[in-house]
Design an enzyme around this catalytic site. Structure first.
Site: not given
Length: 797
Positions: A115, A130, A470, A159, A312, A314-316
């Site tokens: 995004s 991101a 999104t 983030g 990050n 969301c962990g990925e």
């Protein structure tokens, strides 16, 4: 599979594939070439996607109205990213040609970058990443330097992830002040409050990941820090589990805690007890998650530069301190081709097209690094030094449906292994081809690729499976590598107007095979899935499975299949029914460790403060108020409340809400229930005044003769962004809490028996969701983040 299914998301149309058939003179003039852009994207995208783009991505004027069309946004991004090619000597014509390729890649919805790239490329901010990880050193100066840097990153739209493992434990000596340390949890609270104060990119608060090693002396405080649901709202938290700890769990032994300041052993804990606490809290609240930190570091491509400490939000994406990554996702639902031979008719994976898209996408992401404006010089240096990119997928569940494969099957797991293996291999081929003309990433020496006779590679990592909440709305496909969340669900458009939204693949097949009806779609929305619905053919019930139809074991097995061929990590949620036990969670954690995944996020229905997409009606009970004399209808202005009695009896109940403890007093006299009073803990201001106003309106209605059960039906099911799990169910809002207390009071008044727990007034999947704070629609919980499918709101960066 049916022809309709293939047609729904099939290969690129002729109008999409054509280069330069339509376009604007302005676009051609801007590039200084004859290149023309197909602007039909505005007509191809779905209404939901258009809403999301207009609200979150398009340039706006001072009144907040979009001043660019969707095609303009993609032109802006394509030309900005392609301009990086000038660094390596590309001519204006070559840049324009590549910009057109990038434009087609995105507007054909075959690939989308993360995004921030869509939002900021070609604009003043020009911050295109991101996710970031920042270090937190063990000094006051270092801690607050990181707080400052966090604010800058959140302001730019990113983030942040942190490890608090370097901080000395609470009670430890602080030599400079002759005092004692307050420990990592107190400083984690500072970061949480800073995030609360900074709106991300001027639109929303940022998201954080907090990590603490399992061998830190304050690990138990960290594990339980989100237990009450009222703290650290801006953090996901994960415990960094070591191999030594997991071995101690297996053997039933103690393990050692170390002071990070002195590196000395300072005590022991029972590994099994600590593991059980993690499991029980994940079962109860969804936090903490777990990451296998030693396993993550074994995959570190640049070990000479340091160790991974955090990921990050969301962990990925494991990242070194001061590292960033640029992510993008391929839409697998577009990587199919129709086959029609004597032996076979249907769809299959278009491997040639997938290879082409992978190569273009890796080039795109490498170009992003070159034109990115990073928020800190340290980040700029390391991002360009390692040139990490993360190419992932979305539309995986759609692809399986098109191929007629059930998500929870061996065929699906095997295909995941094949598809992601292909993507990862081709991404590395593409990166090595770039290295021939652009050179290897600057930190190549000493990396895992630096072996005798090794071919240079442009990017230290090439693949990541990120959440695409999104992006998948824009691309009109399923999210990441997740299964479908629902086949059909109800969206409240206006107060009395409801729109049933149906998965387009399912709707097309339902029409083709003759079993479509509006009533069935509403029934599916109420039920949440097609499981057990005889009106839906059996073969389709097997294919159109949802996240809640799939056992946790299959979630983990699918995650492991993707992880086998992913440089970084996989963002995935393992869904549990509300009836699942803590032992069920433990079995999944054990399986995750066995299958070599890098981390696990679990979600049990009803366990988290702000829950997921709801597939049933938001409130079945919504009957109209009764009048004093049944059979007669009062005219406007005729009803008045009777006077308040001098003496009443009643009961007071404390109900936990997302805003704090709400005390609800329900009183009655000889005529029945006559008034309600509320007190919101110690709070004042708006919350207290709103509760007083609502209580007065309820009391006036009761004394005017309105049936109390009718008032309850109107109050129950009202949602706010911060629900709270209570005994037996969710308290969805303060209004819902008042309805609950009134329910209990009515029961007590009629039977004399006290009632505890929350009754079931909201249906569907035991899945009590929070509302989107921006548009009011329900939220979907995916890959550790809350996403609104209506407006594109995301709690995570």
């Amino acid at each position: 599979m049916t022809k309709v299914a293939a047609k729904t998301s099939g290969s690129t149309s002729k109008s999409q594939a054509a280069e330069g058939k339509t376009g604007t003179k302005a676009a051609a003039k801007k590039t200084g070439t004859s290149a023309k852009y197909d602007r039909a994207i505005d007509k191809r995208i779905k209404p939901n996607a258009l809403t999301v783009l207009e609200r979150r991505y398009l340039k706006k004027d001072e009144q907040g109205k979009p001043k660019e069309e969707v095609a303009d946004m993609f032109i802006r991004v394509a030309e900005n990213i392609a301009s990086a090619e000038k660094v390596w000597g590309a001519s204006d014509q070559e840049v324009a040609d590549l910009a057109l390729q990038y434009y087609d890649l995105m507007t054909n919805l075959e690939f989308l970058p993360n995004s921030p790239t869509l939002m900021n490329a070609g604009r003043d901010l020009q911050q295109l990443s991101a996710c970031f990880v920042l270090p937190i050193g063990d000094s006051m100066e270092e801690i607050f330097e990181s707080v400052r840097n966090t604010a800058l990153i959140h302001k730019s739209g990113g983030g942040t992830g942190f490890s608090f493992s370097r901080l000395r434990p609470s009670g430890d000596n602080v030599r400079t002040t002759q005092g004692v340390s307050s420990g990592p949890i107190s400083f984690m609270r500072v970061f949480n409050q800073a995030t609360e104060a900074v709106k991300q990119g001027g639109t929303r608060r940022g998201a954080n990941m907090g990590v603490l090693r399992i061998d830190h002396p304050n690990i138990m405080d960290f594990i339980t820090c989100k237990r009450d649901g009222n703290d650290f709202d801006n953090f996901n938290i994960s415990v960094a589990l070591t191999e030594d700890f997991m071995e101690a769990v297996r053997e039933g032994k103690n393990y050692t805690l170390h002071n990070p300041r002195t590196r000395e052993a300072v005590g022991e804990l029972d590994a099994a007890d600590v593991y059980a606490t993690i499991v029980n809290l994940a079962w109860a609240t969804g936090d903490p998650g777990i990451i296998f930190i030693d396993r993550i570091n074994r995959a570190n491509p640049t070990p000479d530069l340091g160790e991974f400490e955090a990921t990050n939000p969301c962990g990925e994406q494991p990242l070194l301190p001061y590292e960033a990554c640029n992510l993008g996702s391929i839409n697998l639902s577009r990587m199919v081709m129709q086959t029609c031979t004597a032996e076979k008719e249907g769809v299959e994976v278009d491997w040639d097209k997938l290879r082409e898209v992978v190569h273009k996408s890796i080039r795109f992401l490498d170009d992003v690094i070159e034109v990115n404006r990073y928020p800190l010089p340290e980040i700029d240096e390391l991002a360009r030094g390692n040139r990490k990119v993360g190419l992932g997928v979305m539309g995986w569940a759609d692809l399986l449906i098109m191929l007629g494969i059930a998500y929870d099957s061996e065929d699906a797991v095997n295909l995941a292994d094949l598809v992601m293996g292909f993507i990862n291999d081709e991404a590395k081929v593409a990166s090595r081809e770039l290295a021939k003309t652009r050179g290897a990433f600057p930190n190549f020496k000493g990396s895992i690729y630096d072996t005798p006779g090794a071919e240079p590679i442009r990017n230290a990592t090439v693949t990541t499976i990120a959440p695409t909440g999104t992006l998948s709305i824009i691309a009109s496909c399923s999210s990441g590598c997740e299964p479908l969340f629902a086949i059909s669900y109800v969206r409240n458009v206006m107060d009395d107007d409801k729109l049933v939204e149906v998965n387009p693949l399912f709707e097309a097949i339902a029409h083709e095979r003759g079993f479509y009806s509006k009533e069935l779609m509403e029934k599916i929305a109420e039920h949440g899935s097609v499981d057990g619905l005889e009106e839906v053919p059996e073969d389709l019930r097997a294919i159109f499975v949802t996240a809640h139809d799939i056992s946790p074991e299959w979630h983990i097995r699918m995650q492991a299949a993707f992880q086998n061929h992913t440089d970084n990590a996989v963002s995935k949620t393992v869904n549990f029914a509300s009836s699942a036990t803590a032992e069920d969670v433990r079995l999944v954690y054990d399986l995750a460790y066995k299958l070599d995944v890098k981390g696990v996020t679990i979600y049990r229905d009803g366990s988290k403060d702000a829950q997921v997409l709801t597939t049933g009606a938001t409130a079945k009970a919504s009957g109209s108020a009764t009048v004093v004399n049944p059979g007669t209808t009062p005219h406007f202005g005729e009803l008045e409340p009777r006077p308040r009695p001098d003496v009443t009896s009643g009961r007071t109940e404390k109900v936990k809400t997302g805003c704090g403890n709400l005390y609800v007093t329900v009183n009655w006299d000889e005529a029945g229930i006559c008034e309600v009073f509320t007190q919101m803990g110690k709070s004042g201001g708006c919350a207290a005044s709103q509760m007083e106003a609502l209580s007065r309106m309820i009391s006036a209605s009761l004394r005017a003769g309105i049936d109390p059960t009718s008032l309850v039906s109107h109050l129950r099911g009202i949602r706010c962004p911060s629900p709270m799990w209570a005994q037996g169910g969710m308290v969805l809002s303060c209004a819902d809490a008042i309805g609950i207390a009134m329910e209990h009071a009515i029961e007590y008044a009629s039977t004399g028996k006290e009632t505890n727990g929350i009754s079931r007034h909201i249906d569907a999947l035991d899945n009590k969701a929070g509302a989107c704070p921006e548009c009011g629609c329900v939220l979907e919980y995916e890959s550790g983040c809350h996403v609104c499918r209506s407006c594109g709101y995301s709690k995570c960066a």
